[in-house]
Design an enzyme around this catalytic site. Structure first.
Site, mmCIF file in Angstrom:
data_model
loop_
_atom_site.group_PDB
_atom_site.id
_atom_site.type_symbol
_atom_site.label_atom_id
_atom_site.label_comp_id
_atom_site.label_asym_id
_atom_site.label_seq_id
_atom_site.Cartn_x
_atom_site.Cartn_y
_atom_site.Cartn_z
ATOM 1 N N HIS A 274 -11.116 -2.504 1.207
ATOM 2 C CA HIS A 274 -11.167 -1.098 0.378
ATOM 3 C C HIS A 274 -11.966 -0.875 -0.587
ATOM 4 C CE1 HIS A 274 -9.235 3.067 0.623
ATOM 5 N NE2 HIS A 274 -10.336 3.180 1.373
ATOM 6 N N ASP B 62 -0.038 -0.607 -4.832
ATOM 7 C CA ASP B 62 -1.424 0.085 -5.572
ATOM 8 C C ASP B 62 -1.105 1.264 -6.231
ATOM 9 O OD1 ASP B 62 -1.088 1.137 -3.324
ATOM 10 O OD2 ASP B 62 -3.301 1.293 -2.510
ATOM 11 N N CYS C 106 -5.455 4.480 -4.029
ATOM 12 C CA CYS C 106 -5.824 3.033 -3.905
ATOM 13 C C CYS C 106 -7.414 2.707 -4.162
ATOM 14 C CB CYS C 106 -5.540 2.582 -2.253
ATOM 15 S SG CYS C 106 -6.276 3.668 -1.053
ATOM 16 N N ASP D 285 0.985 -1.117 -0.181
ATOM 17 C CA ASP D 285 -0.023 -0.090 0.010
ATOM 18 C C ASP D 285 0.840 1.076 -0.130
ATOM 19 O OD1 ASP D 285 -2.132 1.549 0.189
ATOM 20 O OD2 ASP D 285 -2.863 0.865 2.095
ATOM 21 N N ASP D 286 0.824 1.846 -1.088
ATOM 22 C CA ASP D 286 1.822 3.312 -0.948
ATOM 23 C C ASP D 286 3.154 2.989 -1.189
ATOM 24 O OD1 ASP D 286 -0.918 4.571 -0.870
ATOM 25 O OD2 ASP D 286 -0.463 5.434 0.923
#
Ligand SMILES: *[C@@H]1O[C@H](CO)[C@@H](O)[C@H](O)[C@H]1NC(C)=O
Ligand SMILES: *[C@@H]1O[C@H](CO)[C@@H](O)[C@H](O)[C@H]1NC(C)=O
Ligand SMILES: *[C@@H]1O[C@H](CO)[C@@H](O)[C@H](O)[C@H]1NC(C)=O
Ligand SMILES: *[C@@H]1O[C@H](CO)[C@@H](O)[C@H](O)[C@H]1NC(C)=O
Length: 572
Positions: free
Chosen positions: A137, A343, A76, A36-37
């Site tokens: 998410h 992502d 995301c 993530d990131d």
């Protein structure tokens, strides 16, 4: 054209399917690992020399490393929606239309529509055991509370262990508030708004123009919505920090330190069980790292050279190592396709309360998470290992997309989508195994929200990839960053779009002059492709309308109401 391509894929896939059935060759397991990131420049095999990521580097050595691997969005929720469906987010309503570019609350209707055919649904149809572990998410409920239509279990997954939404800095204990980063003066604005009505009201009451009853009614009507906003901003942890096991909350709030261990543990158990049952498995493991709040287990704290961000990267690598070890131990590593990615790019504006950088590093690329069409937000690590099918130490510099994973799942499991759906992903296996040298993507559209801010063009001849930029982020003067997030709608519209040679200028520093050979042809090809692309989009309801995004109190989940607190009994 797309249809012909489809028919070919379907024929091809059904042949494969029959051949496989005939000689009973096992279909590969699929392990998909997504950070993530995580930035393009955060890991060793993408040039980082100060962070230690031996497991991810090993994966790249044993398979293919994609150096021009692109997500469809720099945020995301839309990026993951495209990954899950093999389609640009705009086709499923997952292209943000306003300022809010992610689904914010589990207790809302925002999310991937259940009518979409996800990659897990494909794998399940092919007889795979399927699991999502980590961050989802992509929504929970669709029409009413409790329908779980957008929940992983209704989108093709047999099991779920993880977060319905995303990790955010509010989940830490340092008093950070994501909304206050987005709008630092929010609380002052709320108080001012409140006073704007209350002060005149007080005067009117004093002058006996209005009765006490009117005062009380206006006071309530005006205070409740403002207080609600204030309360929500202050309570994101209560509303979103929870872990589900399938449809039940097993932990609230989440104990973030050590969560990576537990996610790895859940993943290993899923793989072990599938191997024992003799069934192929599809594991979708969405790590919480390296999104803020950055928390690691004790043994990683303060161990890296780059603060808690670096600690998170190194713990993430450890987690990847545990998965690879398990594949080895279970003797399935030669029959498992492993994909590692992120992502969107590193969040260059992210800082903790102490002012220390908490976001990732995108190497030479321009910009980062949220910036729209610049590469720092959308060009991410992409590694695929499939022993015997993809040669070791393969490196491809051709443009590929995270949406292509959809086609990989289709081809390797021997299934395909219904014929009436437009797919944007392409089969990149021939590129990865060296049977072709040119990307199947002639054009890739770089969205910011629901608009195309830039287009990538890989002509069918030569070796260059170009990018035409229509809109640039609204950077602070003299910098390559915004305050906290760059907006899509506030991005500058360039009077004359910039043409870039991404092959020799990956940092997007020197636009090509109009005297560049073939300039006009390149612009024309791209303009035509944009028109074609736009005409292929069937309008659908946006998931990012106020109605879909808004928090619905009566949809809020909580364990042990009213304490809203519980600890996963499996990991006490
Ligand atoms: C490695 O990653 C860290 C953390 O993002 C970053 O601060 C650092 O500049 C990177 N180092 C190199 C040599 O790329
Ligand atoms: C996997 O393939 C490698 C190289 O071909 C081989 O050395 C190894 O023994 C194989 N592992 C298993 C479990 O078959
Ligand atoms: C595609 O076809 C299926 C089955 O015929 C149908 O249920 C579905 O609504 C169609 N989808 C679209 C997007 O037309
Ligand atoms: C490469 O992959 C494609 C698609 O899966 C397959 O048709 C082809 O045979 C493979 N080529 C090699 C050399 O492995």
């Amino acid at each position: 054209m797309t249809n012909i391509y489809y028919v070919i894929i379907i024929l091809f896939a059904s042949c494969l399917h029959h051949i496989r059935c005939a000689d009973n060759a096992p279909r590969p397991n699929i392990v998909f690992l997504i950070a993530d990131d995580l930035g393009y420049g955060d890991i060793g095999c993408y040039g980082n020399t100060t962070l230690r990521t031996p497991n991810i580097d090993k994966l790249a050595q044993e398979g293919a490393k994609m150096t021009q691997h692109l997500t469809t969005a720099s945020m995301c929720t839309p990026s993951r929606a495209a990954l899950m469906t093999g389609r640009y987010g705009i086709r499923s309503g997952m292209a943000p239309t306003g300022t809010v570019r992610v689904c914010v609350f589990g207790a809302s209707t925002c999310g991937l529509p259940s009518s979409e055919v996800t990659l897990a649904e494909m794998a399940k149809e092919a007889g795979y055991n399927t699991a999502v572990i980590g961050k989802w998410h992509l929504g929970l409920h669709e029409e009413r509370y409790g329908d779980f239509k957008k929940h992983p279990l209704n989108q093709g997954f047999d099991r779920f262990y993880g977060l319905p939404g995303t990790n955010i800095k509010d989940f830490g204990d340092e008093g950070e508030r994501i909304f206050l980063d987005l709008r630092p003066s929010l609380n002052k604005q709320l108080i001012t708004l409140w006073l704007c009505i209350i002060v005149p009201l007080a005067f009117l009451f004093k002058a006996k123009f209005v009765s006490l009853l009117v005062v009380i009614i206006v006071l309530l009507l005006w205070s409740i919505p403002l207080l609600s906003v204030y309360w929500i901003v202050d309570n994101m942890k209560l509303l979103n920090s929870m872990l589900y096991r399938d449809r039940l909350i097993v932990e609230q709030p989440i104990r973030l330190p050590g969560l990576t261990h537990r996610l790895a543990q859940e993943a290993v158990e899923f793989m072990e069980e599938s191997v024992m049952q003799g069934k192929p498995f599809f594991l979708y493991l969405a790590w919480i790292h390296t999104h803020t709040y950055l928390a690691t287990a004790k043994e990683f704290e303060g161990k890296s050279k780059h603060g808690r961000y670096g600690d998170a990267v190194e713990e993430l690598d450890w987690g990847v190592g545990r998965i690879l070890e398990a594949l080895d131990r279970l003797n399935v590593e030669n029959n498992t396709l492993v994909y590692f990615t992120s992502d969107n790019g590193g969040h260059v504006e992210e800082k903790g309360l102490n002012g220390k950088v908490d976001g990732g590093y995108n190497g030479i690329l321009l910009g980062g998470k949220g910036h729209g069409g610049v590469d720092g937000g959308i060009r991410v690590p992409g590694i695929v290992r499939w022993p015997g099918h993809i040669p070791k130490n393969t490196i491809t510099d051709e443009p590929t997309s995270l949406m292509d994973f959809y086609n990989i799942v289709g081809v390797t499991t021997g299934t395909t989508q219904p014929i009436n759906i437009t797919l944007d992903g392409k089969n990149i296996l021939p590129l990865l195994n060296g049977s072709t040298t040119i990307s199947p993507h002639e054009f890739l559209f770089h969205y910011c929200g629901n608009e195309v801010h830039a287009v990538r063009y890989r002509p069918r001849t030569g070796s260059k990839t170009y990018k035409l930029v229509y809109r640039m982020p609204d950077y602070l003067p003299g910098t390559n960053r915004c305050d906290f997030f760059c907006g899509c709608h506030s991005a500058r519209v360039l009077e004359k779009p910039l043409l870039l040679d991404m092959t020799s200028d990956p940092g997007e520093r020197s636009p090509l002059p109009s005297s560049y050979p073939g300039y006009i042809d390149i612009i024309e090809a791209i303009t035509g492709a944009v028109a074609n692309h736009k005409s292929s989009i069937v309008p659908v309801e946006s998931q990012f309308t106020a109605r879909n995004l808004i928090w619905r109190p009566h949809w809020q989940d909580c364990c042990n109401f009213p304490t809203c607190s519980c600890t996963d009994p499996k990991y006490v």
